[in-house]
Design an enzyme around this catalytic site. Structure first.
Site, mmCIF file in Angstrom:
data_model
loop_
_atom_site.group_PDB
_atom_site.id
_atom_site.type_symbol
_atom_site.label_atom_id
_atom_site.label_comp_id
_atom_site.label_asym_id
_atom_site.label_seq_id
_atom_site.Cartn_x
_atom_site.Cartn_y
_atom_site.Cartn_z
ATOM 1 N N HIS A 76 0.826 -1.220 0.000
ATOM 2 C CA HIS A 76 0.000 0.000 0.000
ATOM 3 C C HIS A 76 0.859 1.268 0.000
ATOM 4 O O HIS A 76 0.502 2.272 0.611
ATOM 5 C CB HIS A 76 -0.949 0.028 1.208
ATOM 6 C CG HIS A 76 -1.953 -1.083 1.229
ATOM 7 N ND1 HIS A 76 -3.222 -0.964 0.723
ATOM 8 C CD2 HIS A 76 -1.867 -2.359 1.697
ATOM 9 C CE1 HIS A 76 -3.879 -2.095 0.892
ATOM 10 N NE2 HIS A 76 -3.075 -2.964 1.471
ATOM 11 N N ASN A 149 -10.282 -3.043 2.336
ATOM 12 C CA ASN A 149 -9.900 -3.160 0.926
ATOM 13 C C ASN A 149 -11.145 -3.047 0.050
ATOM 14 O O ASN A 149 -12.265 -3.141 0.551
ATOM 15 C CB ASN A 149 -9.245 -4.517 0.649
ATOM 16 C CG ASN A 149 -7.765 -4.535 1.005
ATOM 17 O OD1 ASN A 149 -7.145 -3.494 1.225
ATOM 18 N ND2 ASN A 149 -7.186 -5.724 1.058
ATOM 19 N N HIS A 340 -4.241 0.967 11.922
ATOM 20 C CA HIS A 340 -4.054 -0.290 12.659
ATOM 21 C C HIS A 340 -5.423 -0.906 12.948
ATOM 22 O O HIS A 340 -6.247 -0.257 13.608
ATOM 23 C CB HIS A 340 -3.338 0.023 13.977
ATOM 24 C CG HIS A 340 -2.868 -1.200 14.707
ATOM 25 N ND1 HIS A 340 -3.476 -2.429 14.608
ATOM 26 C CD2 HIS A 340 -1.828 -1.368 15.553
ATOM 27 C CE1 HIS A 340 -2.835 -3.296 15.360
ATOM 28 N NE2 HIS A 340 -1.829 -2.681 15.948
ATOM 29 N N TYR A 363 0.750 -4.130 12.285
ATOM 30 C CA TYR A 363 0.641 -2.706 11.943
ATOM 31 C C TYR A 363 1.468 -1.811 12.862
ATOM 32 O O TYR A 363 2.101 -0.864 12.399
ATOM 33 C CB TYR A 363 -0.837 -2.275 11.876
ATOM 34 C CG TYR A 363 -1.530 -2.838 10.634
ATOM 35 C CD1 TYR A 363 -1.774 -4.202 10.508
ATOM 36 C CD2 TYR A 363 -1.894 -2.024 9.576
ATOM 37 C CE1 TYR A 363 -2.372 -4.735 9.380
ATOM 38 C CE2 TYR A 363 -2.507 -2.549 8.434
ATOM 39 C CZ TYR A 363 -2.737 -3.903 8.350
ATOM 40 O OH TYR A 363 -3.324 -4.428 7.218
#
Ligand code: HDE
Length: 684
Positions: A76, A149, A340, A363
């Site tokens: 990403h 997503n 996160h 994360y």
């Protein structure tokens, strides 16, 4: 500054304001605040002499520059963000005590980062890839991150395999090729040898992987989470974002061309629409399952390669997010934001999905290296809007000046504060799920069906969508050099659909599958983008005009298009202004050199402009390309004759009408359809 920014300031904006600096009109200083009299020449021993160590200004400037980059995200890396707000439609207290989901009059500030997964930070926007849609809700109880997503499933079932799938899909390490693409040997080798990826690969090969706009894609939380209410009662929940403009895609050839013509296509589209006040809106949807129903389905609800078909478990729309402000500084906000999935608030909790469990580790770990230490929560974009107090101290880039000498629990010197808050006081308490089992490295039997839902997805596609999937498999696998990998993929996807695998096997020079076939006949209409919201609002129309155009026609049509929320842009031979037959002056936005058919949703040939456009090779090609890409094309009078002579007149989505009222209505309705798949593109 826009009116929105002046008028509707929210709490997060006020907090960010403290850190905003405008250098315009100020004197130049060093970082120590010393005004400098010179910034062009380094300090030298003589005009032609060596630079001196003593030049602290030179050293500070260069040192800072040398350190301007931070590591890009491992995945990403390329993304773009916007600020906005979220409002719940109805009180959700029956299911969750999360405060931002209680009061329909309350606006919660949000920050959203859209992204691609595979490419580096400078890669193109329209590559075939999954898109991220990560939202930070700055709630009064702390930050809640919904890190989603645009596809509802994932490649793997257990997070321990995440480095494997990412290594396989990233550019191959020996030559770092290809950039931002899954069309290469290692990815498909991974797929064939990790069959749990089947369902996600179907999504990746579908139109979903090449969205028309960030504003036109759905979002999915993927995992099963928990809602927990005031009484401690939990429900399983899956999160969805539904775009008000519907979910729409580019076609592959268009996406590839845009990668060259405008690699910033999605970023520009988001930025420009927010600047113009076309604020993107997404509705938050939830699918809810009672805990007692955990085992009622033919799949395991903890398996991230499975959806809950919307026809079986309906999506309830519970609120709306509006993105209404662009970032001020891409580095400070888009690059430094740290999401996160473990940033939750009371009322939202986790499940044992092994993919989610891994994310809960990863994360924070990634922010430590990327943002250089444990104090990334103090960076303005990451700060909660509510106060935070604990005994954590020091570390790189600490900004808080904690006063007092007590930084431990339990203490008597500070009255044992900060004190843990009880549940009644808003303290987070983990949901007390009962677990028991042997310590094993294993996967549940209930995770072993990798193909049924991949077939469900295939069955749910319309004919054009199926064809696009076949084309995508063919393209990607034609790029795979290893024959054996190609053959393995054929055998694997024969389990999804024999029709699919047999068709692309032929295209890639592989043998037809030896076995396979599926007995899943079910389909889920919600999976097809053909069934999405349809509107022409915010669509871009290329208006082809030349000198001598019909002034009153264009005025009428442009006004009506704008009234309908469309965005017409004027394209002509040269920049500057052009004059109509009645003296009407028009300012040109683009020429054929700078505009490209692929970045528009429709084309309108203005009366009086057809003749010279028709004999201009670029203009002709522009119109044909729009036709080949199934876009709406509109013309009147001479434009109508042109298209009719070319044999395009009878085609679906080609709107030819001299009655302007009728013309505009049909043209706008045509654009709202997105594409005209019934069109025979080989007709000319
Ligand atoms: Fe991520 N993911 N992910 N992911 N993910 C990251 O965190 C990871 C997964 C998603 O705009 C990283 O800050 C693991 C699913 C988005 O800043 C990293 C696993 C979903 C973003 C990471 C997954 C996502 C990330 C890299 C499998 C959809 C961009 C930089 C167990 C629900 C956030 C960062 C942004 C980013 C790890 C799988 C969504 C490395 C280990 C499933 C939208 O921590």
């Amino acid at each position: 500054m826009s009116d929105q920014r002046n008028g509707d300031r929210n709490r997060k904006d006020e907090q960010l304001e403290l850190f905003r600096v405008n250098d315009k009109g100020k004197k130049l200083t060093t970082n120590q605040g010393l005004k400098m009299s010179e910034d062009e020449f380094s300090l030298k021993a003589g005009e032609r002499g060596p630079t001196l160590m003593e030049d602290f200004h030179f050293r500070e400037k260069l040192t800072h520059f040398d350190h301007e980059r931070i590591p890009e995200r491992v995945v990403h890396a390329r993304g773009f963000s916007a600020h906005g707000e979220f409002q719940v439609y109805e009180n959700m207290k029956k299911y969750t005590k999360a405060k931002f989901l209680q009061d329909p009059t309350k606006k919660t500030p949000v920050f959203v980062r859209f992204s691609t997964v595979v490419g580096s930070r400078g890669s193109a926007d329209t590559v075939r890839d999954v898109r991220g849609i990560a939202t930070k809700f700055y709630t009064e109880e702390g930050n809640y991150d919904l890190v989603a997503n645009n596809m509802p499933v994932f490649f793997i079932q257990d997070g321990i395999k995440f480095p494997d799938v990412v290594h396989a899909i990233k550019p191959e390490p020996h030559n770092e090729i290809p950039q931002a693409s899954s069309a290469h040997d290692t990815f498909w080798d991974f797929v064939a040898n990790n069959q749990e990826s089947a369902h996600m690969v179907m999504w990746l090969m579908s139109d979903r992987a090449i969205p028309r706009s960030f504003r036109m894609m759905e979002g999915f939380g993927v995992h099963t989470f928990r809602f927990v209410n005031e009484r401690g009662k939990a429900h399983f929940v899956k999160f969805h974002w539904k775009p008000k403009l519907g979910a729409h895609s580019l076609i592959w050839e268009e996406a590839q061309k845009i990668s060259g013509v405008d690699p910033d296509y999605h970023r520009r589209d988001l930025w420009e629409n927010i600047e113009k006040g076309n604020y993107p809106e997404f509705e938050l949807g939830v699918q809810i399952i009672r805990e007692e129903e955990e085992f009622k389905f033919g799949f395991d609800i903890l398996d991230s390669t499975k959806i809950w078909p919307e026809e079986d478990v309906p999506v309830h729309l519970i609120g709306k997010m509006t993105l209404n402000r662009n970032v001020d500084n891409v580095f400070a906000e888009n690059e430094q934001v740290a999401f996160h999935p473990g940033h939750v608030v009371p009322g939202i909790d986790f499940t044992n999905d092994p993919l989610l469990q891994a994310r809960l580790f990863s994360y924070t770990d990634t922010q430590l290296i990327r943002l250089g230490g444990p104090n990334f929560h103090e960076i303005p974009i990451n700060r909660p809007v509510c106060p935070f107090h604990n005994n954590q101290r020091d570390g790189y880039h600490r900004q808080t000046i904690n006063v007092g000498k007590v930084s431990y629990h339990k203490n008597s010197l500070a009255g044992n504060t900060p004190t843990p808050a009880s549940v009644e006081e808003g303290g987070f308490e983990h949901y007390q799920e009962k677990v028991e089992g042997k310590k094993v490295r294993a996967r549940s039997e209930s995770f072993k069906d990798h193909f049924s839902q991949a077939t469900l997805f295939w069955n749910s596609m319309s004919q054009p969508e199926k064809q696009h999937i076949i084309d995508a498999f063919s393209f990607e696998l034609q790029k795979v050099k290893n024959r054996w990998v190609r053959q393995q993929v054929v055998e694997m996807f024969a389990n999804v659909s024999l029709e699919l695998a047999t068709t692309f096997a032929k295209n890639i020079g592989a043998a037809p599958p030896k076995g396979g076939g599926s007995n899943v006949v079910k389909s889920s209409p919600a999976l097809s983008q053909m069934n999405t919201n349809k509107t022409a609002v915010t669509r871009k129309v290329a208006v082809i005009v030349t000198e001598g155009f019909h002034g009153s026609e264009i005025k009428f049509v442009l006004d009506r298009l704008k009234d309908n929320g469309l965005q017409p842009e004027i394209i002509s031979e040269n920049l500057g202004s052009i004059t109509g037959h009645d003296g009407t002056e028009l300012e040109v936005d683009h020429t054929m050199l700078t505009a490209d058919s692929v970045i528009f949703d429709a084309v309108y040939i203005v009366r009086g402009s057809a003749k010279s456009s028709r004999y201009n090779k670029d203009a002709s090609q522009f119109v044909y390309e729009a036709f080949q890409h199934y876009k709406t094309i509109g013309a009147t009078h001479d434009g109508k004759s042109w298209l009719e002579e070319e044999g395009l007149g009878q085609s679906e989505g080609v709107i030819l009408n001299d009655n302007l009222e009728v013309f505009v209505d049909k043209f706008v309705n045509g654009i709202a359809k997105h594409r005209h798949w019934g069109r025979q593109v080989d007709a000319y």
